[in-house]
Enzyme design. Structure first.
Site, PDB file in Angstrom:
ATOM      1  CD  GLU A 270      -2.564   5.001  -5.936  1.00  0.00           C
ATOM      2  OE1 GLU A 270      -1.738   4.802  -5.250  1.00  0.00           O
ATOM      3  OE2 GLU A 270      -3.889   4.754  -5.551  1.00  0.00           O
ATOM      4  CB  CYS A 304      -0.956   3.780  -1.522  1.00  0.00           C
ATOM      5  SG  CYS A 304      -2.421   4.729  -2.423  1.00  0.00           S
TER       6      CYS A 304
END
Length: 501
Positions: A270, A304
């Site tokens: 990720e 993010c």
């Protein structure tokens, strides 16, 4: 309120000190907390003041191998543990994290900087992975069927992949740990957890909570360290390790993937994001600004999934930027322990300086700061909530993660322009679309290259949903029914059909 304001009476220095003192400071290996093999340590700092909170043992490569030894020794028995037993451990962990919510929240505020209100929200979010995967543990279905030609039976089962290396980032110290640990526990995998050196205290406290919930010794091992490569390097070379799950920057993820390739490890990555927040001409601007605040300002923009580029139709861009600037400019900046604080510090001086460099370059290129635009004077690493209007489409700030409380606004003229601008990045994690036209939303979602899309919603992360991206935002999914699959391998058994002629 400024960064130098006094502590809220509700959070005393004595309470802070008592909580920090309750956190284990060693390495968790084989169910025991111990010092580093060479006696090394590293300091953990409060980003609101720059002062040292406490000192932790700093794991060495030798310690990393000792942690893998413990995980490997526990793997066989843990894999054979009944799913219901694993499920009940996760459920007890959920209950304990919920009971200790105020301690977890304060700990995250102290080491990461986020306001207490946000930290409490992360506790709720992070704990939900424990509850979700406690329920999924007993639903990891295989299948049994007859082969098409009728000569064999097909038995398919899911088995734990084996010992895993879990590497978590600094920005969500609890949720990123639970999002990885919970599915690994559910699948029957043992683990070596490497928390970020900037915010390791929450992971330490969580690991003790897992032991308190009944997790057997050796299933979860924790190796905080000042040297990330000193931990990952030897582990990725060891054939006993079977998976690595990493959340962090794309450059580091690429290096880990290259190292993982040597032993053909399962990888979950990720990585970085560059989320577009697209506002079409028919959007409800009040709702769009509210969603923009949620998508941009969660965690001071250090996420993010944070909205990184505001792509607004030219007919409403000026009004949207004005309203967003008013909302951003009204936020209170301060230490997260203060009751009125809405924006805490950035994680360190380097992060603050990088944000300032991006803002300066954008203004030099023609952007206009409608509010903010500078660091906050005084101790700690604070930056003013900032809205930039008239940002050129080729500005550097639109091409990389800002990771700070800065919202750059640029314009588009047509639906095709919006799609083109949204896709003009190597990243593809989260995206946000605002329009009253559902057909338009579906059309655009089909065309944009992102793993997650929010329709008129500024927060879309959920334990029950698959989290992850495409392109250089990573591989694999965390959460949802997909999350446990990342920690299993599929085995097929062919059985001669006793009734076949």
């Amino acid at each position: 309120m400024t960064a130098t304001s006094a502590l809220s009476p509700a959070i005393t220095q004595e309470r802070e000190a008592a909580l920090i003192a309750s956190v284990p400071t060693g390495l968790l290996i084989g169910g025991e907390w111990r010092d580093a093999s060479d006696g090394g340590t590293f300091d953990v700092h409060d980003p609101a003041t720059g002062k040292v909170l406490t000192t932790l043992a700093s794991a060495t490569s030798e310690d990393a191998i000792a942690a893998l030894n413990a995980a490997d020794a526990a793997q066989a028995s843990w894999a054979r543990t009944a799913p219901r037993v694993r499920a009940e451990i996760l459920r007890r962990a959920f209950d304990l994290v919920t009971e200790r919510a105020e301690d977890f929240a304060l700990l995250m505020t102290l080491e990461m900087g986020k306001p207490l209100a946000e930290a409490r929200g992360e506790v709720t979010y992070g704990a939900e992975f424990l509850r979700w995967f406690s329920e999924e543990t007993v639903r990891d279905y295989g299948r049994y069927l007859t082969s098409p030609e009728g000569k064999n039976k097909i038995l398919v089962q899911h088995k734990p992949v084996g010992p895993c290396l879990l590497i978590t980032p600094w920005n969500f110290p609890l949720a990123m740990a639970t999002r990885k640990v919970a599915p690994a526990v559910a699948a029957g995998c043992t683990m070596v957890l490497k928390p970020a050196k900037l915010t390791p205290l929450t992971a330490q406290y969580f690991a003790q909570t897992m032991l308190d919930a009944g997790l057997p010794a050796g299933v979860l091992n924790v190796v905080p360290s000042a040297s990330a490569s000193g931990i990952s390097g030897p582990l990725l070379k060891d054939s006993r390790l079977r998976k690595v799950s990493f959340t962090g920057s794309t450059p580091v993820g690429k290096r880990l993937m290259a190292d993982a390739a040597q032993n053909v490890l399962r990888t979950s990555m990720e990585l970085g994001g560059n989320a577009p927040f697209i506002v079409f001409q028919d959007a409800d601007l009040d709702a769009a600004v509210e969603g923009a605040m949620a998508a941009k300002m969660r965690n001071m923009g250090e996420a993010c999934t944070a909205a990184n580029r505001f792509l607004v139709h030219e007919s409403v861009a000026q009004e949207f930027a004005r309203r967003l600037a008013a909302a951003m400019g009204g936020l209170n900046t301060g230490r997260g322990t203060e009751a009125v604080t809405q924006v805490g510090p950035l994680i360190d001086a380097g992060a603050r300086d990088e944000v300032q460099a991006l803002v300066t370059a954008a203004v030099d290129a023609g952007a206009v700061a409608l509010t903010g635009g500078s660091p906050v004077d005084g101790p700690g690493y604070f930056y003013q909530p900032t809205v930039l209007a008239d940002v050129p489409n080729d500005a550097a700030i639109l091409g990389q993660e800002i990771f700070g409380p800065v919202a750059p606004v640029t314009t588009f003229a047509t639906e095709e322009d919006a799609v083109r601008l949204a896709n003009a990045t190597e990243y593809g994690l989260a995206s946000y679309l605002y329009s009253r036209d559902f057909s338009l939303l579906l059309r655009v979602a089909e065309q944009i290259e992102f793993g997650m899309v929010g329709f008129n919603a500024g927060v879309i992360s959920n334990a029950a949903a698959p989290f992850g991206g495409v392109k250089q935002s990573g591989l694999g999914r965390e959460g949802g029914t997909e999350g446990i699959a990342e920690y299993t391998t599929t085995q097929y058994i062919g059985i001669s059909d006793p009734y076949a002629s």
